[in-house]
Motif scaffolding. Sequence first.
Motif, PDB file in Angstrom:
ATOM      1  N   VAL A  62      30.018  19.982 -10.277  1.00 49.77           N
ATOM      2  CA  VAL A  62      30.520  18.626  -9.986  1.00 49.77           C
ATOM      3  C   VAL A  62      29.358  17.640  -9.888  1.00 49.77           C
ATOM      4  N   ALA A  65      27.868  16.906 -13.395  1.00 52.35           N
ATOM      5  CA  ALA A  65      28.765  16.083 -14.203  1.00 52.35           C
ATOM      6  C   ALA A  65      28.705  14.624 -13.770  1.00 52.35           C
ATOM      7  N   ILE A  78      29.881  20.689 -17.958  1.00 51.88           N
ATOM      8  CA  ILE A  78      31.145  21.175 -17.375  1.00 51.88           C
ATOM      9  C   ILE A  78      31.541  22.516 -17.992  1.00 51.88           C
ATOM     10  N   HIS A  91      38.951  20.410 -10.712  1.00 50.41           N
ATOM     11  CA  HIS A  91      39.314  19.218 -11.469  1.00 50.41           C
ATOM     12  C   HIS A  91      39.593  18.018 -10.569  1.00 50.41           C
ATOM     13  N   LEU A  94      36.258  16.442  -9.777  1.00 46.66           N
ATOM     14  CA  LEU A  94      35.697  15.861 -10.987  1.00 46.66           C
ATOM     15  C   LEU A  94      36.424  14.583 -11.392  1.00 46.66           C
TER      16      LEU A  94
END
Length: 940
Positions: A62, A65, A78, A91, A94
């Motif tokens: 995380v 990203a 990712i 998710h 993110l």
Amino acid sequence: MSGLLDAVRAGRVQDVPALVAPLSAADRKTELAALKAFRTEMRGWPWGRWRERAKAGYALLVAGAGCHTGAAATAAWIGARDLREGRGVPHRELLGLLAERDPGWLGDVAHRLAGRASTARLDYPLIAGLVRLAGCPVPATDAFVHGWAEATPSHGRLLPALRADPLVRTMVPRLFGTAELSSPLGWYGDAEEPHHWPTALTVLAEEGVVERGLLVDSAIARLLRGGAPGDLGFFLNLLRRLALTADEEREHLTDWIGMAADGSSTVAGYAQGVLGRLALADDLPVRSLADMSRSVLFRPEKKLVRAQLVLLGKVLRADGGSAGELLPAVADVFGHEDTTVQERALKLVARHLPAAGAKVRAELALAAASLSPVHRARATEVFGEPAPEPDPVPYEEILPPVPVPARLAPAPAGLAELVEEVVALVVSSEREEVTSFERTLDGLVRHAYRDRVALADALRHALADRWWLEGDSEQDRDRRFSRIPHGIEVVAASICERVSVTALWNTRARTAVRQSCAHTVLNGVTEARLWEAAHLLRTRPLPFLLATPTWRTGALDPDVLVERLSEYQRLCATPAPVDLAQALLRVRRETDPEAARAAAALGSPEGGRMAAWLSGDGTALPALEPAGEPRQPEADESAGEGRRWLGSVTGRMGAVRERLAIHREFPPAFRWLGSPVRPAGSGCHHWVGGENAHWPAVLPEDRETLAGWLLPTVAACAEHDQRGGSWWLPVLAESGGPAGTGLHRGLAYGLGARHPDDRLSAVDALLVLAARGDLDGPLLGRELATLVTSGAVKVSRLADAARTAAETGAYATVWSVLGAALPGLLAAGSARPGAGAGAAGVGTALAARTRTGKAAAATRPGLGELLSVAAECVEHCGARDGIAGLAESAGRGGSSRLASQAARLLAALRQGDDHYRPELAKDRPNGNRSILNPSVTNRS
């Protein structure tokens, strides 16, 4: 250390978004460098920190990203395998962190993630969220479609979830375009199941959510394309649930014809049903029906052929004028392998022949030459004249070429080549080949004798990542190598001094437990050779190995062994006990007696042992006592003991006579050869299909003894539906030594194995034995009859294997086996199994007489099919043997396959081979070759 890196190290993934969001572009670049360094650090963590790695990896994913600025770099981060370790991604965190980015950037990341086939399925929630935030088109990749299907709730929630899904109109058409069907679509195989996908899609089509025509066209297109049976079942279920109208079926007329001709069995059956409805409704042109019939009648599935003949009969009754176009298609069945199907076709032609013209009648009469001899008389009645006889063709038995022995290449001469071979054996995940193993082991011994230091340096460099070169303690390494030598690695480790001499000494003196299974004692020979070589490399290096075979089968030429012993004498080297014992077991014994005299002339104890071994005056291999019937459990045995798979198949066959000389002269690892050890123990934990190429090489010149030890593995394939246990049959068929009861009984079990691959291995072994002249057809036939009547082998499986062997051209060979088996099978088939025999007919069939004194007509399933194969063999090779009980089976009458095929076989035997080889009516050779024709063709 920054707060972000602290949170990542602690695995606090929920804190990461709040720490990344306020960072500037420059700060994110700085943090990203620290995160990459931490990622490199994590890669070096030992496996013991896997929990810490999993937590920190999620947080690192995380954080990285959020700190990346490029779409490509973000998607790559990712999808990184080392951060995910096969799991999905967080998710929610993110999406919350990336929601502030530009929509175009988000869409780019979404499509890049959807294009990663390895992770897109798991990342569907993240990708779908990014698509929603970006407002971009939905990705069309297979992995994304599969992810959508797997993310949709199943069971009773499927239909409501699809109704509420805004992507359903877009994603449903894409389900039909993927290379493989998504797994949830095939979870329910029942077409009437209310909670599976075909039902839900049908309801959506009725409600107008999904276009019905799209579903119909897509399903039919996928059926035409073919695929896995499970995938095709989904599309068939969908079509059944949609209940196509007559108009929809007519629109796809050519598609149904294509499916009936080339589709899988289930698809062709469905298309055949649709075409039958269209034909009876006059919606299928007669010419199209005739063309489609020729395709279907050519298929091997008898069920489809019979159904097509029934359909043609219905059409001909409704429209007699179509006989001129349809009857020639029916005549194609006159050459079918099943004489029952031939009979059906002949009856159909006879019924509608008057409606055909003279030209068609002549064509049909000419086609009648393809009928089996059993139908020739009926064909003469139908057409008014005898069917033309086929031209006399001399019969030739076609067998595979006799395997040509191949010599083993010498050991690698150069150090680089040897190390390359060692690395290949160590890192290979495939099974070791005897050739590469033997060459490499001999090469290690030779090079270590010349310069062990140089060899050790090269091995340390090439095998730097092996566990025994890392930080494990000496005690741990010794314990692991003492338990399992890990193939050639224990020798390499000994050369590199990574296993202690004490551990090798203690291990090499160990022998297999007396009650061990066959797998353990056979593996023990190879392991003893490895431990002995590893020990002597450190204490008394050998110049080379005596037991290295000269042939790929594992056999060793005696003159080569004499030369090696002579060279040992010249170098004043003492042979290693295990190495010498293995060499004696591998040496060819049926050779010129000059080799024994040359061995004795050496004057050494080892030369004397070899001379005695070759002459037969010294130690002899154990003989297996033949047994008649498989042992049945005694009445006082416990239920568990009575069901032991070993006891039910081998009985007393594996009893080994005591050989005191073997106990006196052979090392402990070989003493099982001279002891009454059972071929396998009740506690055997080895996998039945576990193939080990080293086992046949232990006794390459005594395949009968090996067959006795390996028999339980192939027997389990027949009695307990195991897989892979017949792998050794073709290997032993090419090995040396007599082929006796043990090998033939193993072959009988293999021919009746549950799985086709195992039966195919047995067929290969059968043909190789026949080509080498080692097959005893009558012995194999009697073994088959015994195993069938005892319930160990099913006739239907045996029939399939026999047909496979016969279709290679070995009709006489197969008949030599079936001709010996049929008397016992027919006698058992005409009796009712005794009480408690079970569905498989286990136990001896007891004669049961009716009040009229005739035998009860209870037969074994598949016996008619086996008679069909036997009849086909006789029709080809022209045998004229008498089979006890065949006339009684043929005289029962009726329409059963047993009666019809018994009559066919009886007619073929009575006809003899006058149409094939008149000269074969003379005396034929008997014996192990099992070939009626003295001239045999070996295919190259």
